[in-house]
Design a protein around this motif. Structure first.
Motif, PDB file in Angstrom:
ATOM      1  N   ARG A 308      86.483  65.505  29.946  1.00  0.00           N
ATOM      2  CA  ARG A 308      86.321  64.192  30.563  1.00  0.00           C
ATOM      3  C   ARG A 308      85.466  63.290  29.669  1.00  0.00           C
ATOM      4  NH1 ARG A 308      86.654  62.093  35.813  1.00  0.00           N
ATOM      5  NH2 ARG A 308      87.268  64.169  36.571  1.00  0.00           N
ATOM      6  N   ILE A 309      85.995  62.119  29.337  1.00  0.00           N
ATOM      7  CA  ILE A 309      85.257  61.118  28.564  1.00  0.00           C
ATOM      8  C   ILE A 309      84.957  59.953  29.502  1.00  0.00           C
ATOM      9  CG2 ILE A 309      85.310  59.543  26.609  1.00  0.00           C
ATOM     10  CD1 ILE A 309      87.549  62.586  26.630  1.00  0.00           C
ATOM     11  N   LYS A 310      83.689  59.751  29.786  1.00  0.00           N
ATOM     12  CA  LYS A 310      83.283  58.760  30.779  1.00  0.00           C
ATOM     13  C   LYS A 310      83.593  57.337  30.321  1.00  0.00           C
ATOM     14  CE  LYS A 310      81.049  59.714  33.988  1.00  0.00           C
ATOM     15  NZ  LYS A 310      81.428  60.045  35.385  1.00  0.00           N
ATOM     16  N   TYR A 311      84.004  56.522  31.314  1.00  0.00           N
ATOM     17  CA  TYR A 311      84.172  55.069  31.156  1.00  0.00           C
ATOM     18  C   TYR A 311      85.236  54.674  30.119  1.00  0.00           C
ATOM     19  CZ  TYR A 311      79.592  55.746  33.250  1.00  0.00           C
ATOM     20  OH  TYR A 311      78.557  56.183  34.046  1.00  0.00           O
ATOM     21  N   ARG A 312      86.217  55.551  29.872  1.00  0.00           N
ATOM     22  CA  ARG A 312      87.305  55.212  28.962  1.00  0.00           C
ATOM     23  C   ARG A 312      88.631  55.065  29.706  1.00  0.00           C
ATOM     24  NH1 ARG A 312      86.681  53.392  23.672  1.00  0.00           N
ATOM     25  NH2 ARG A 312      84.661  54.121  22.916  1.00  0.00           N
ATOM     26  N   GLY A 313      88.539  54.896  31.033  1.00  0.00           N
ATOM     27  CA  GLY A 313      89.738  54.695  31.831  1.00  0.00           C
ATOM     28  C   GLY A 313      89.981  53.226  32.095  1.00  0.00           C
ATOM     29  N   LEU A 314      90.321  52.884  33.330  1.00  0.00           N
ATOM     30  CA  LEU A 314      90.616  51.513  33.730  1.00  0.00           C
ATOM     31  C   LEU A 314      89.484  50.949  34.583  1.00  0.00           C
ATOM     32  CD1 LEU A 314      94.356  52.037  34.678  1.00  0.00           C
ATOM     33  CD2 LEU A 314      93.450  51.098  32.546  1.00  0.00           C
ATOM     34  N   LYS A 315      89.361  49.634  34.578  1.00  0.00           N
ATOM     35  CA  LYS A 315      88.280  48.984  35.309  1.00  0.00           C
ATOM     36  C   LYS A 315      88.659  48.757  36.762  1.00  0.00           C
ATOM     37  CE  LYS A 315      85.060  45.092  35.033  1.00  0.00           C
ATOM     38  NZ  LYS A 315      84.702  43.861  34.311  1.00  0.00           N
ATOM     39  N   ASP A 316      87.730  49.071  37.669  1.00  0.00           N
ATOM     40  CA  ASP A 316      87.875  48.753  39.084  1.00  0.00           C
ATOM     41  C   ASP A 316      87.277  47.377  39.300  1.00  0.00           C
ATOM     42  OD1 ASP A 316      87.327  48.473  41.889  1.00  0.00           O
ATOM     43  OD2 ASP A 316      87.637  50.623  42.104  1.00  0.00           O
ATOM     44  N   LEU A 317      88.139  46.382  39.573  1.00  0.00           N
ATOM     45  CA  LEU A 317      87.671  45.001  39.646  1.00  0.00           C
ATOM     46  C   LEU A 317      86.671  44.787  40.777  1.00  0.00           C
ATOM     47  CD1 LEU A 317      90.915  42.959  38.964  1.00  0.00           C
ATOM     48  CD2 LEU A 317      89.009  43.369  37.427  1.00  0.00           C
ATOM     49  N   LYS A 318      86.904  45.421  41.910  1.00  0.00           N
ATOM     50  CA  LYS A 318      86.051  45.163  43.069  1.00  0.00           C
ATOM     51  C   LYS A 318      84.668  45.764  42.880  1.00  0.00           C
ATOM     52  CE  LYS A 318      86.046  45.244  48.092  1.00  0.00           C
ATOM     53  NZ  LYS A 318      86.783  45.622  49.321  1.00  0.00           N
ATOM     54  N   ARG A 319      84.606  47.005  42.373  1.00  0.00           N
ATOM     55  CA  ARG A 319      83.306  47.667  42.212  1.00  0.00           C
ATOM     56  C   ARG A 319      82.705  47.462  40.819  1.00  0.00           C
ATOM     57  NH1 ARG A 319      84.237  53.731  43.778  1.00  0.00           N
ATOM     58  NH2 ARG A 319      86.141  53.403  42.547  1.00  0.00           N
ATOM     59  N   ASN A 320      83.488  46.832  39.925  1.00  0.00           N
ATOM     60  CA  ASN A 320      83.018  46.542  38.572  1.00  0.00           C
ATOM     61  C   ASN A 320      82.568  47.804  37.835  1.00  0.00           C
ATOM     62  OD1 ASN A 320      82.598  44.732  36.456  1.00  0.00           O
ATOM     63  ND2 ASN A 320      80.435  44.516  36.932  1.00  0.00           N
TER      64      ASN A 320
END
Length: 379
Positions: A308-320
């Motif tokens: 697992r590589i953290k924060y390399r996925g897609l952005k959640d617009l609502k929770r930023n």
């Protein structure tokens, strides 16, 4: 400036149904309506907030977008794309009671209300996964009904005007009372069009609209998902006789990617690792949708291990926040070896002659335990 939560504006819970929404809206709209509070700027602003909250939460598609992305779902303010986040803040008490009680008692709105704007357009837009990483802009061509280029939407020849129907008085309907009942029917004189045109336009034949193809620019928000909808206000079909256009609804379809698979805000992919690195560990460089990164491969890595590589996925617009990139390792068997390489592997194999694979490999141990159990049950 931070925008208020629509649910808090109406004073309802997030799981409220449409009837709760309508009741809350009616109560607040009557309280703050400008007609009852003329000159009160504070109440006028509150009425705008209430009306805007109701227009979002009473529409299932808009409510779903708001619940998922918050206010950012409607942040494409007026620009080249033609998208607008403006909402209607006008309306009299008849509109309020009509909107709220129409669903409760099954009443129909008059034809004049239905004809206030043209029809909406739905368009399926297929995009790549790369388009939603940092956002993008897409240009599309839409078949649309626009105002007639000759009569400018009036439906009349030059020098002539349309006349309000004398029979229905411009409502498009006639009402007949039959005892205790009232029957509403389409006006037979104007066919529900509200107007009579004696000298129709040569191009549109009195309708005020003609077919056209329009180029439209659409902003793709970061992290948008398949079946999410982008609404472009006023970009639908124009109504007859110069009435305002409807809206354009862009239904997003994300194409299947040849490397990455999306699950929520996380991205999954498979990465090949040679047997030497899988055994001894090391570092490899891989390409992601957001750039190249290095991944550390632990020693004694087995096929199927998830990294697992953290924060390399897609952005959640609502929770930023960002999702993760999850890499599934598979160990590659080497092919096309030269003689020297074959000799190395042969010597390695001899040195592992007494290696207990079952004891030292959890996958092998599990496999042989299942085989043993099967034959015990079989016997």
């Amino acid at each position: 400036m931070e925008r208020k939560d629509y649910y808090k504006i109406l004073g309802i819970e997030r799981n409220s149904n449409i009837y709760d929404i309508k009741r809350a809206y009616r109560k607040l709209a009557i309280k703050y309506h400008p007609d009852r509070n003329q000159g009160n700027k504070e109440y006028e602003e509150k009425f705008k907030e209430v009306k805007q909250a109701y227009e979002i939460l009473s529409n299932s598609e808009k409510r779903s977008m708001y619940d998922k992305y918050g206010h950012s779902a409607f942040n494409n303010s007026n620009d080249e794309s033609g998208f607008t986040a403006e909402f209607s803040t006008s309306g009299d008490f008849g509109d309020i009671f009509g909107d709220v009680f129409g669903d409760f008692f099954g009443t129909n709105k008059s034809r004049s209300n239905l004809n206030k704007k043209g029809s909406d357009i739905k368009y399926d837009l297929y995009i790549e996964l790369e388009d939603i990483i940092k956002g993008s802009t897409k240009n599309i061509e839409v078949n649309i009904l626009q105002k007639c280029s000759l009569c400018r939407g009036t439906g009349c020849r030059s020098g002539y005007n349309k006349n309000i129907c004398n029979l229905c008085k411009g409502t498009g309907d006639i009402i007949n009372k039959q005892g205790f009942f009232t029957v509403q029917q389409t006006c037979p004189n104007c066919k529900g069009n509200c107007y009579i045109i004696s000298n129709p336009c040569y191009i549109c034949h009195g309708e005020g609209i003609e077919k056209s193809v329009k180029n439209i620019s659409i902003k793709i928000p970061i992290g948008i998902d398949t079946n999410d909808t982008i609404r472009l206000v006023g970009k639908g079909n124009c109504g007859k006789f110069g009435l305002n256009p409807g809206d354009l609804y862009i239904n997003i379809k994300i194409k299947k990617h040849n490397i990455f698979t999306r699950k929520g805000n996380d991205l999954y992919c498979n990465i090949p690792v040679n047997c030497s690195m899988a055994a001894l560990g090391g570092t490899i460089k891989i390409n992601t949708l957001s750039g190249n990164i290095k991944i550390k491969i632990p020693y004694e890595t087995q096929t199927g291990k998830l990294l697992r590589i953290k924060y390399r996925g897609l952005k959640d617009l609502k929770r930023n926040i960002w999702g993760d990139l999850i890499c599934r390792v598979y160990v590659v068997t080497p092919i096309n070896l030269n003689e020297f390489q074959k000799k190395l592997l042969y010597d390695l194999g001899k040195s592992l002659k007494n290696y207990n694979y079952i004891k030292n490999n959890t996958n092998s141990k599990s496999f042989f335990e299942k085989i043993k159990k099967f034959f015990q049950n079989f016997n």
